[in-house]
Motif scaffolding. Structure first.
Motif, PDB file in Angstrom:
ATOM      1  N   ASP A 190      29.052  71.470  31.816  1.00 22.55           N
ATOM      2  CA  ASP A 190      29.332  71.524  33.248  1.00 22.55           C
ATOM      3  C   ASP A 190      28.930  70.235  33.964  1.00 22.55           C
ATOM      4  OD1 ASP A 190      30.297  74.065  32.945  1.00 22.55           O
ATOM      5  OD2 ASP A 190      28.529  75.080  33.746  1.00 22.55           O
ATOM      6  N   TYR A 208      34.102  72.202  34.777  1.00 18.39           N
ATOM      7  CA  TYR A 208      33.090  73.260  34.827  1.00 18.39           C
ATOM      8  C   TYR A 208      33.687  74.516  34.202  1.00 18.39           C
ATOM      9  CZ  TYR A 208      30.573  70.406  38.266  1.00 18.39           C
ATOM     10  OH  TYR A 208      29.908  69.392  38.907  1.00 18.39           O
ATOM     11  N   ARG A 209      32.879  75.241  33.472  1.00 16.49           N
ATOM     12  CA  ARG A 209      33.301  76.532  32.917  1.00 16.49           C
ATOM     13  C   ARG A 209      33.194  77.607  33.991  1.00 16.49           C
ATOM     14  NH1 ARG A 209      28.959  76.533  28.366  1.00 16.49           N
ATOM     15  NH2 ARG A 209      27.901  75.645  30.161  1.00 16.49           N
ATOM     16  N   MET A 210      34.145  78.524  33.997  1.00 19.97           N
ATOM     17  CA  MET A 210      34.153  79.620  34.953  1.00 19.97           C
ATOM     18  C   MET A 210      33.883  80.942  34.239  1.00 19.97           C
ATOM     19  SD  MET A 210      37.511  78.622  37.214  1.00 19.97           S
ATOM     20  CE  MET A 210      37.546  80.274  37.917  1.00 19.97           C
ATOM     21  N   ARG A 216      37.148  75.006  35.965  1.00 23.73           N
ATOM     22  CA  ARG A 216      37.279  74.396  37.287  1.00 23.73           C
ATOM     23  C   ARG A 216      37.374  72.882  37.104  1.00 23.73           C
ATOM     24  NH1 ARG A 216      33.227  73.012  41.615  1.00 23.73           N
ATOM     25  NH2 ARG A 216      31.617  73.892  40.268  1.00 23.73           N
ATOM     26  N   PHE A 229      41.575  75.393  39.879  1.00 24.23           N
ATOM     27  CA  PHE A 229      41.057  76.467  39.033  1.00 24.23           C
ATOM     28  C   PHE A 229      42.120  76.877  38.020  1.00 24.23           C
ATOM     29  CE2 PHE A 229      38.766  76.602  43.018  1.00 24.23           C
ATOM     30  CZ  PHE A 229      37.449  76.732  42.615  1.00 24.23           C
ATOM     31  N   GLN A 231      42.953  79.541  35.302  1.00 22.97           N
ATOM     32  CA  GLN A 231      42.581  80.872  34.847  1.00 22.97           C
ATOM     33  C   GLN A 231      42.714  80.970  33.329  1.00 22.97           C
ATOM     34  OE1 GLN A 231      41.139  82.840  36.932  1.00 22.97           O
ATOM     35  NE2 GLN A 231      41.582  81.473  38.667  1.00 22.97           N
TER      36      GLN A 231
END
Length: 255
Positions: A190, A208-210, A216, A229, A231
């Motif tokens: 991240d 960044y991991r969601m 992200r 973002f 998905q």
């Protein structure tokens, strides 16, 4: 030292340096760093989250120290203890003079401590909206000291250099910045920068991991380029080319 012990030691360094700088709370430090939440500093100081190279540079600038002191500590302070708070100073030296340049060209032999990485000048890794223009530039190489690669734990066979275009990563990466990419490191940490192939567009972004498996995509120039973002069901749009371990930009005198 294991990774968990290292994170705890780095956390102790941050807390000690924060107190030394007279910054009484984690929230105050987060605000000075431009971070919206106190939790990032809290996680760093608790040793529950690894500090990215970018965040180490931000913390170092705010605390008036070098990134190395954030990550490795002061050699004179071996117990990791928190010292008595000191008042922040307004004067500091943040540079070291190294006189002279060694001039070389494509025919200059490599020294024993150097390697030559492929330099794809005309592969535009767009820091804006991306570019599909891909073309090698006839065997051009960029010389690196082996020690530079070793410090970043990069093996020469997995490294290459490219140029960045666009302004979405300003002020850190200006248009024309050269970046070094380690193609062996594709796992997301991240806040680190990566070269990615985003549905045919080559880009340099922070990732960044969601929760749930998404990603992200973040730009430094967040005002003009809001977060994107991806998905989980659309992850096939993203291919991580490699981790950005180095960058350099040349200023141009316009007078």
């Amino acid at each position: 030292m294991g990774s968990e012990d290292l994170k705890k030691r780095v956390g102790q360094n941050i807390k000690r340096l924060r107190m030394n700088a007279g910054i009484k709370s984690q929230a105050e430090l987060a605000n000075l760093c431009g971070w919206k939440s106190q939790s990032r500093v809290g996680n760093y100081e608790a040793g529950t989250r690894a500090v990215s190279a970018i965040d180490a540079e931000i913390l170092a600038k705010v605390l008036g120290v070098s990134p190395a002191e954030i990550l490795y500590g002061n050699s004179s302070d071996t117990n990791g203890s928190v010292n008595t708070p000191k008042k922040r100073t307004t004067r500091e030296s943040n540079a070291e003079w190294h006189a002279g340049f060694d001039l070389w060209d494509g025919d200059t032999p490599l020294r024993d401590d150097e390697v030559a990485l492929p330099f794809y000048r005309e592969v535009e890794l767009a820091a804006g909206h991306g570019s599909t223009f891909v073309q090698e530039n006839g065997g051009c190489k960029l010389r690196f000291a082996k020690s530079t690669l070793k410090k970043s734990n990069v093996e020469a066979q997995y490294a290459a250099c490219v140029t960045v275009s666009g302004n979405s990563m300003q002020p850190v990466l200006r248009h024309g910045t050269t970046v070094g990419v380690d193609t062996s490191k594709k796992n997301i940490v991240d806040g680190e920068m990566y070269a990615i192939d985003h549905d045919g567009m080559l880009r340099v972004k922070m990732l960044y991991r969601m929760p749930g498996g998404g990603i992200r995509i973040k730009s430094y120039n967040n005002d003009e380029y809001p977060d994107e973002f991806i998905q989980p069901e659309r992850l096939n749009e993203i291919k991580i080319i490699g981790w950005v371990f180095w960058w350099s930009v040349l200023n141009v005198w316009n007078n």
